[in-house]
Design a protein around this motif. Structure first.
Motif, short mmCIF file in Angstrom:
data_model
loop_
_atom_site.label_atom_id
_atom_site.label_comp_id
_atom_site.label_asym_id
_atom_site.label_seq_id
_atom_site.Cartn_x
_atom_site.Cartn_y
_atom_site.Cartn_z
N TYR C 131 0.82 -1.23 -0.08
CA TYR C 131 -0.03 0.01 0.16
C TYR C 131 0.86 1.10 0.04
N ARG C 132 1.75 1.13 0.73
CA ARG C 132 2.84 2.22 0.91
C ARG C 132 3.64 2.64 -0.42
N LEU C 133 4.00 1.52 -0.96
CA LEU C 133 4.80 1.53 -2.09
C LEU C 133 3.72 1.60 -3.33
N ALA C 134 2.74 1.87 -3.19
CA ALA C 134 1.76 1.89 -4.31
C ALA C 134 1.38 0.74 -5.15
N LEU C 135 1.86 -0.47 -4.73
CA LEU C 135 1.90 -1.61 -5.74
C LEU C 135 0.77 -2.73 -5.25
N THR C 136 -0.32 -1.94 -4.43
CA THR C 136 -1.52 -2.93 -4.33
C THR C 136 -2.15 -2.93 -5.69
N ASN C 137 -3.02 -4.21 -6.01
CA ASN C 137 -3.59 -4.20 -7.43
C ASN C 137 -2.43 -4.29 -8.46
N THR C 138 -1.39 -4.81 -8.07
CA THR C 138 -0.51 -5.20 -9.15
C THR C 138 0.11 -6.57 -8.73
N LEU C 139 0.52 -7.32 -9.91
CA LEU C 139 1.07 -8.64 -9.89
C LEU C 139 2.12 -8.61 -8.86
N VAL C 140 2.94 -7.68 -9.01
CA VAL C 140 4.31 -7.44 -8.15
C VAL C 140 3.72 -8.07 -6.60
N ALA C 141 2.87 -7.57 -6.14
CA ALA C 141 2.36 -7.51 -4.81
C ALA C 141 2.11 -9.23 -4.77
N VAL C 142 1.32 -9.71 -5.42
CA VAL C 142 1.14 -11.30 -5.31
C VAL C 142 2.13 -12.10 -5.39
N ILE C 143 3.12 -11.72 -6.50
CA ILE C 143 4.44 -12.43 -6.31
C ILE C 143 5.14 -12.48 -5.16
N ALA C 144 5.17 -11.20 -4.77
CA ALA C 144 5.90 -11.02 -3.04
C ALA C 144 5.22 -12.18 -2.36
N ALA C 145 3.62 -12.11 -2.20
CA ALA C 145 3.03 -12.75 -1.34
C ALA C 145 3.40 -14.42 -1.52
N HIS C 146 3.21 -14.81 -2.96
CA HIS C 146 3.67 -16.29 -3.18
C HIS C 146 4.82 -16.59 -2.73
N LEU C 147 5.90 -15.73 -2.75
CA LEU C 147 7.12 -16.25 -2.51
C LEU C 147 7.13 -16.53 -1.06
N THR C 148 6.53 -15.98 -0.26
CA THR C 148 6.37 -16.35 1.34
C THR C 148 6.34 -18.05 1.38
N PHE C 149 5.52 -18.77 0.55
CA PHE C 149 5.29 -20.12 0.70
C PHE C 149 5.95 -20.83 -0.59
N VAL C 150 6.16 -20.36 -1.82
CA VAL C 150 6.59 -21.07 -2.69
C VAL C 150 8.15 -21.37 -2.50
N VAL C 151 8.81 -20.25 -2.19
CA VAL C 151 10.37 -20.40 -1.94
C VAL C 151 10.52 -21.44 -0.87
N PRO C 152 9.92 -21.51 0.31
CA PRO C 152 10.21 -22.58 1.19
C PRO C 152 9.99 -23.96 0.78
N VAL C 153 8.69 -23.97 0.07
CA VAL C 153 8.40 -25.36 -0.53
C VAL C 153 9.34 -25.89 -1.34
N VAL C 154 9.85 -24.95 -2.34
CA VAL C 154 10.70 -25.44 -3.37
C VAL C 154 12.04 -25.77 -2.83
N THR C 155 12.48 -24.92 -1.83
CA THR C 155 13.85 -25.15 -1.00
C THR C 155 13.71 -26.60 -0.62
N TRP C 156 12.73 -26.81 0.17
CA TRP C 156 12.36 -28.04 1.01
C TRP C 156 12.38 -29.21 0.13
N PHE C 157 11.66 -29.16 -1.09
CA PHE C 157 11.85 -30.23 -2.10
C PHE C 157 13.24 -30.55 -2.65
N LEU C 158 13.93 -29.37 -2.96
CA LEU C 158 15.26 -29.66 -3.49
C LEU C 158 16.19 -30.11 -2.65
N ILE C 159 16.19 -29.83 -1.24
CA ILE C 159 17.10 -30.16 -0.31
C ILE C 159 17.24 -31.72 -0.52
N GLY C 160 15.96 -32.48 -0.24
CA GLY C 160 15.71 -33.74 -0.46
C GLY C 160 16.43 -34.34 -1.59
#
Lengths: 301, 357, 276
Positions: C131-160
């Motif tokens: 909201y502060r960065l005026a990025l709401t209603n952009t895909l950048v915001a969703v990508i940042a949010a999705h990184l919060t769970f996709v990055v850990p899951v992908v890393t966890w898979f790859l470690i194995g």
């Protein structure tokens, strides 16, 4: 270089020490930015009176947001609904998933095909699942009520007293496959010898199950329960798609209530405080999971 | 072909000292086998020479070059791993070519060399396959081919035969030795199997607990083991050991009193070692080599073919002897037999230090 | 017939029956939605109609006269970018965890725990920052949010998956004359390719399926498909046909993807736990 390795008491030379951390840097930065920073920021928000509609008037509130929660019947209602939901859904999924895993494990033909098809729900977009069942179970439009009507059964699936249970059933439809996946893999990885020994000892099927299968599967079962439980706490989409918390708040779960307070009423401070209560619960479960997994790891090694 | 020299090499992993002050000289063109029980430090030594581990202290030289601080790729060594470490996503051809491509050799030369090596190892038909489609023995050959093709200064083998079945293993031993004779490349070979060490090495290094116990030719190791550990480790069935005392030129122990001519004046607690093949039925050994006879009860006879392993009971102790099949007629289980030891083949060890007397 | 044989047949019949019932429960909703999507608009609200002349009206309308194709593109873009970042960030880290044991078992677990952080606690600050960065209603915001769970899951898979690549493979490459960096790129990376594919597809499915973050962080033209679908429910039955189409559009890609990852999924979910 050798001297430095000596000093470290480890034999990895300086350049390799560097590499292992350099490789970790991108992950650390990314998670720091999108995860750690928001976590801390969220905590800060939870200690303030923070309303999106009054951003010029953000004030330190101490623990007031937290204290307010305890007096908020809607919050307690959401907690209760969530616990009911988690307990009901996970229990049903565990029982059904385990039963299916046992049956599938010994299915003589089409095992892989059946497995692949039975697993599909867990991949499906949850909001689509929610809408699908809202449609399927709808009193006028739905095919299920129509079929049941033919049998003389009338159920108001999303009426008072029934809605939460229906939501649980939808969760069961989507996530029993997850249990099935983990438990079937667990069954397939069990050693054969104890089962053969039990057969030679003349144990009945029931005895084999309770005395051999169940104890051997215990670690897998526990891990599956905790992971599924953690995930079930996040239930949101079905409720958003179908009941929006109703009727009469009977399906308002914690995540939905947080969404409402934070993004419908814009009371960010209170939403953050609730989220932190959820973090505490999650942390407890995650610690439990860690203990389970490391204990299992030690036993295997 | 350069030799290898290790000077005061130590290796610690955290608190654990895996190697302590190893000094080792490996001659040009030799086939040296490092052997010892698991955890003795033999593989660590090999990995240090390869550069996969770095020394905690000490120096390693290949030829005259100090390689202690060099990366593996700068040492021009080739290594064959226990699990072969073939790249699963590459064909046999590409697996063998991989090391040459690292040197940016031109493809025509690579091709020529690979075809040479493939002919030498009988891999000609397999070049287009992937490792997953090969049998264990074939994978083994590819791993060896990959090592040979680079024409390195030094071959390093880490238990390369331990994943093969017994028959294939014996065949591969011979092939490896032939290859070594042909190429003359200095080779260091690690194994835990003493029999493999004996048959393959022209020099054997016996290690235990991070130290070298003895270095020598197979004959030296077998016939003059430097200490009790080496004596026990080498030979199958293992050497018989009797506890006792040395007094007045005779050994007393295990209910025996054996005069030992030429033992000198040494006295004290000792261990007497006798290899199973140096225990004979009385009357079958030239009299000047035979010790005083003693009697022992026959317990078990295990026939192996031309020979048998016979277990005798002796005052609560057990001894094993190797007996020719044609001499078995005189033996019957649960009866007594009269035995002699070969004077020339006895081993005495200090009871305290375990060192050869 | 002997008693044991009878019992075995009974068991088999029960087994087949139960598995069959489960299959019916799983597949029937898909079947009904598919049927609905083909119904002419006036039959959509009729649960008693099972046979009819199929109509492409719903499909045509969704594809040609709605913004759904744009939302699909949004979802695809978010998923692909998120997964790409997750792989770029996760693979080096997985290598470090697996080969150097960086941080020990606790660090591995931290990766798993990161995936379990409740979205509720992240959404408030993420929204405020965007909201502060005026990025709401952009895909950048969703990508940042999705990184919060996709990055850990992908890393966890790859470690194995990296754990499963024998260390000797890259050691061989290093003896063969390559640097560690080259060994990682030319040997380890190709060897874990199936794992990378599985991790990437699974991460994509998670991103594709998310509605919670997208609902709050996007709007208008930046909506992702799940948010758009959620808007389809109106009480005019006539919309149901189009909703069915939209549901199928969301579901079919992930179902196809799921068949590719199923084989690796258990191993992936097990991830770095083996050496924890």
């Amino acid at each position: 270089m050798a001297v430095e390795a000596e000093a470290n008491g480890m034999a990895i030379p300086a350049s390799r020490w560097g590499l292992r951390y350099r490789l970790l840097l991108p992950l650390t930065l990314t998670l720091g930015a999108v995860l750690l920073y928001p976590l801390l920021f969220s905590f800060w928000v939870s200690l303030h009176r923070y309303q999106l509609t009054r951003l010029q008037d953000v004030r330190f509130a101490g623990l007031r947001n937290y204290l307010k929660l305890f007096e908020d019947p809607a919050f307690w209602n959401a907690i209760l609904n969530t616990l009911t939901f988690v307990f009901g859904a996970v229990t049903l999924e565990l029982v059904l998933g385990f039963a299916l895993a046992l049956l599938l494990h010994r299915l003589p033909r089409f095992r892989h095909l059946a497995r692949a098809m039975l697993l599909t729900p867990m991949f499906v977009t949850p909001i689509a699942v929610g809408l699908m069942f809202r449609f399927l179970l709808n009193q006028q439009l739905g095919v299920l009520p129509w079929l049941l009507e033919g049998l003389g059964i009338r159920i108001d699936w999303f009426g008072p007293g029934m809605a939460l249970f229906s939501i649980i059933l939808i969760d069961v439809w989507q996530w029993t496959p997850f249990m099935l996946l983990l438990l079937l893999a667990g069954l397939e990885s069990l050693p054969k010898a104890p089962f053969e020994a039990a057969r030679i000892d003349g144990a009945s099927a029931w005895m084999t199950f309770t005395r051999v299968t169940l104890p051997l599967m215990k670690p897998v079962l526990l891990v599956a329960i905790v992971i599924r439980g953690l995930d079930a706490f996040k239930v949101f989409e079905y409720i958003y798609a179908i009941t929006r918390g109703g009727p009469g708040g009977s399906t308002e779960t914690i995540l939905f209530y947080i969404y409402k307070v934070g993004f419908r009423f814009f009371r960010m401070g209170e939403a953050a405080a609730m989220a932190y209560v959820l973090v505490a619960v999650t942390l407890a479960l995650v610690t439990l999971l860690y203990l389970l997994m490391t204990r299992e790891g030690r036993r295997r090694s | 072909m350069p030799g290898v020299r290790l000077e005061k090499v130590s290796k610690r992993f955290g608190e654990v000292r895996t190697l302590r002050d190893i000094d080792l000289e490996i001659a040009d063109g030799s086939f040296t086998v490092l052997v010892g029980p698991s955890g003795c430090g033999k593989t660590t030594t090999l990995r240090l020479v390869a550069g996969l581990e770095t020394v905690s202290s000490g120096r390693i030289l290949i030829g005259e070059r100090d390689v202690t601080a060099l990366e593996p790729r700068e040492r021009n060594v080739a290594m064959v791993f226990q699990n072969y470490a073939l790249y699963p996503h590459m064909t046999v051809y590409d697996n063998i070519a991989f090391g040459l491509r690292a040197k940016r050799m031109d493809e025509a030369e690579i091709r020529r060399r690979i075809l040479d090596v493939a002919a030498m190892l009988g891999l000609g038909d397999l070049l287009a396959r992937r490792p997953g489609e090969l049998s264990g023995g074939q994978q083994q050959r590819v791993a060896i081919g990959r090592a040979i093709v680079r024409e390195p200064n030094l071959f390093l083998f880490d238990e390369p035969l331990s994943n093969l079945d017994a028959k294939l293993r014996i065949g591969m031993r011979t092939e490896l030795l032939k290859l070594h004779r042909e190429l003359g490349t200095t080779t260091i070979y690690v194994t835990h199997d003493q029999e493999e060490a004996m048959t393959m090495g022209d020099r054997i290094v016996v290690m235990e607990a991070g130290e070298i116990r003895q270095t020598g030719t197979p004959r030296e190791i077998y016939f003059r083991p430097a200490d009790l550990m080496v004596a026990r480790f080498v030979g199958s069935p293992p050497m018989n050991i009797f506890e006792g005392r040395l007094e007045g030129g005779a050994f007393e122990g295990a209910g025996l009193r054996l005069p030992l001519p030429g033992i000198g004046s040494f006295a004290g607690r000792v261990l007497l070692g006798v290899r199973p093949e140096d225990i004979h039925l009385a009357g079958t050994l030239e009299p000047e080599r035979a010790s005083a006879p003693f009697s022992a009860r026959v317990e078990v006879i295990e026939l192996l073919g031309a020979r048998a392993i016979v277990t005798f009971a002796l005052e609560g102790a057990e001894i094993k002897a190797v007996v020719e099949e044609r001499q078995l007629d005189t033996l019957r289980e649960d009866t007594d037999a009269s035995l002699v030891l070969d004077h020339h083949r006895l081993h005495l060890f200090d009871a305290e230090s375990g060192e050869r007397v | 017939m002997t008693v044991p044989l009878l019992r075995r047949r009974l068991y088999l019949a029960l087994q087949t029956g139960v598995v069959g019932l489960a299959l019916l429960t799983v597949l029937f909703p898909f079947f009904w939605i598919f049927l609905t999507s083909l119904k002419p608009p006036d039959l959509v609200a009729r649960p008693d109609v099972w046979t009819f002349l199929p109509s492409a009206a719903n499909w045509r309308e969704v594809f040609l006269e709605s913004d759904v194709p744009r939302y699909i593109a949004n979802s695809l873009l978010v998923g692909v970018v998120t997964v790409a970042i997750a792989l770029l960030v996760g693979f080096p880290a997985a290598y470090s965890f697996s080969r150097y044991g960086t941080g020990g078992g606790l660090a591995r677990f931290a990766v798993l725990a990161a995936e379990m952080v409740p979205p509720a606690v992240l959404i408030v600050p993420l929204f405020l920052v965007m909201y502060r960065l005026a990025l709401t209603n952009t895909l950048v915001a969703v990508i940042a949010a999705h990184l919060t769970f996709v990055v850990p899951v992908v890393t966890w898979f790859l470690i194995g998956f990296v754990d499963e690549v024998p260390r000797e493979l890259e050691e061989q490459a290093m003896v063969d004359g390559y640097t560690r960096g080259q060994a990682i790129l030319r040997v380890v990376l190709p060897a874990v390719r199936p794992g990378i594919a599985a991790a990437g597809i699974f991460g994509f499915v998670l991103s594709w399926n998310d509605m919670f973050y997208a609902l709050i962080l996007t709007g208008g033209a930046s909506k992702t498909l799940p948010v758009a679908i959620a808007g389809y429910w109106t009480f005019r039955g006539i919309e149901m046909g189009k909703m069915a189409v939209a549901i199928l559009l969301a579901v079919v890609p992930v179902l196809v993807a799921s068949f590719f990852v199923q084989k690796h999924l258990v191993k992936g979910l097990g991830g770095g736990a083996v050496k924890m």
